[in-house]
Motif scaffolding. Structure first.
Motif, PDB file in Angstrom:
ATOM      1  N   GLN A  15      40.848  67.804  36.784  1.00  0.00           N
ATOM      2  CA  GLN A  15      41.109  66.572  36.051  1.00  0.00           C
ATOM      3  C   GLN A  15      40.102  66.317  34.945  1.00  0.00           C
ATOM      4  O   GLN A  15      38.904  66.280  35.182  1.00  0.00           O
ATOM      5  CB  GLN A  15      41.130  65.390  37.021  1.00  0.00           C
ATOM      6  N   GLU A  36      48.767  60.644  32.733  1.00  0.00           N
ATOM      7  CA  GLU A  36      48.486  60.835  34.157  1.00  0.00           C
ATOM      8  C   GLU A  36      49.490  61.788  34.795  1.00  0.00           C
ATOM      9  O   GLU A  36      49.137  62.574  35.669  1.00  0.00           O
ATOM     10  CB  GLU A  36      48.457  59.500  34.894  1.00  0.00           C
ATOM     11  N   TYR A  40      45.867  64.219  33.853  1.00  0.00           N
ATOM     12  CA  TYR A  40      44.633  63.668  33.299  1.00  0.00           C
ATOM     13  C   TYR A  40      44.252  62.389  34.037  1.00  0.00           C
ATOM     14  O   TYR A  40      45.111  61.640  34.492  1.00  0.00           O
ATOM     15  CB  TYR A  40      44.793  63.335  31.810  1.00  0.00           C
TER      16      TYR A  40
END
Length: 130
Positions: A15, A36, A40
């Protein structure tokens, strides 16, 4: 790669944190959800002051900012951010290209498709955040 209904999507293996700056809360929620979904971690700010505080306190890999913010512009914000953390790329995401792009590492038009937007973000993360 993950398979999602006929298209393959690159998922982040580890991430990366993106700071997303947008004063329109609906757009901010949408952008956060899209990023997301790609894996991320997304921190959000609705003002330049809030964005600077988050950048100061967090390990951010990339900043994605709207250009026309209440009280400032993305270009002005980029200048302040680069004084704090010159290695963090600042990407303007706007419907209008600014006259000057000092301290801005990349410009992405809001007219881009989601796939194109995500490809550009992924390319920038690979270039600057590895």
């Amino acid at each position: 790669m993950a398979y999602t209904g006929g298209r393959s999507v690159h998922k982040q293996s580890s991430q990366q944190t993106i700071l997303c700056v947008e004063d329109d809360k609906a757009y901010l929620r949408l952008r956060k959800a899209v990023l997301e979904r790609e894996g991320y971690l997304v921190l959000t700010a609705t003002t330049g002051t809030e964005a600077l505080a988050i950048l100061r306190e967090s390990k951010v890999c990339l900043v994605l900012s709207d250009h026309m913010l209440r009280g400032t512009t993305g270009v002005a914000l980029a200048g302040r951010m680069k004084k704090m953390k010159p290695h963090v790329p600042v990407v303007l995401y706007s419907g209008q290209v600014p006259d000057a792009m000092e301290n801005v590492d990349c410009f992405i038009s809001k007219d881009e498709t989601v796939a194109s937007f995500l490809f550009m973000i992924s390319s920038l993360v690979k270039r600057y955040c590895q």
